[in-house]
Motif scaffolding. Structure first.
Motif: not given
Length: 154
Positions: A79-108
Motif C-alpha cells: 500500500g501507498r502508506r508504506l512507501w518507505w518500506a519499499g525504499i527500506g526493502a531496496g536498501v536492505l536487499a542491495a546491502c545484503w547482495i553486496e555483503l553476500a558477493q563479498g563474503i561467499w562469491f569470489a567471482y563477484r
C-alpha cells in the motif's frame, strides 16, 4: 495481502528469484571483449555523439533499472502508506547482495556504487508506483469523504 493479490505476489516472487540469479551467479559478460555489451559499447564509443557512454555508465544504469521493480512491487503489495518500506526493502536487499558477493562469491565484485544505484532504482520504483496509484487513491479518498459526509448528515 498476498491472498488478495495472488498474481502480484507471484510476479514479486519471480522478480526476487531473478534478482538473486542475476546478482549472485557468475556473469557471462565479465572480462570478455567479444561479449554483446562490449561490442555495443565499441559501436557507441566510435560515434562522437555517444562516445561518453562507457561500461561504468551502462553498469550503473543497469543496476538502477534492476531495482525499479523492487519499489513498485512493495508499494503495490503493502500500500501507498508504506512507501518507505519499499525504499527500506531496496536498501536492505542491495546491502545484503553486496555483503553476500563479498563474503561467499569470489567471482563477484562488491562495490558501494551498486548500493547507491540500487537504492536510486528502488526510489524511482516507489515514485512510479505512487504516481500510478495516485488516481485510484484520489477516488478512494473522495469516496470515503462522501460516505463520511452522508453519515454526518443522517
Amino acid at each position: 495481502m498476498f491472498r488478495r493479490h495472488p498474481l502480484l505476489s507471484l510476479l514479486t516472487v519471480a522478480y526476487l528469484g531473478g534478482l538473486v540469479w542475476i546478482t549472485l551467479t557468475p556473469s557471462s559478460d565479465d572480462f570478455r571483449a567479444d561479449s554483446v555489451v562490449y561490442v555495443l559499447l565499441d559501436i557507441f564509443q566510435s560515434n562522437a555523439s555517444t562516445a561518453w557512454l562507457n561500461y561504468n555508465i551502462v553498469e550503473f544504469a543497469a543496476n538502477v533499472i534492476l531495482f525499479v521493480p523492487m519499489g513498485v512491487f512493495v508499494v503495490l503489495l503493502f500500500g501507498r502508506r508504506l512507501w518507505w518500506a519499499g525504499i527500506g526493502a531496496g536498501v536492505l536487499a542491495a546491502c545484503w547482495i553486496e555483503l553476500a558477493q563479498g563474503i561467499w562469491f569470489a567471482y563477484r565484485v562488491t562495490d558501494m556504487r551498486d548500493i547507491a544505484s540500487n537504492t536510486l532504482g528502488t526510489v524511482l520504483g516507489v515514485m512510479l508506483a505512487l504516481l500510478i496509484t495516485w488516481p485510484a487513491a484520489n477516488r478512494h479518498r473522495a469516496l470515503v469523504a462522501a460516505r463520511a459526509a452522508r453519515q454526518a448528515s443522517a
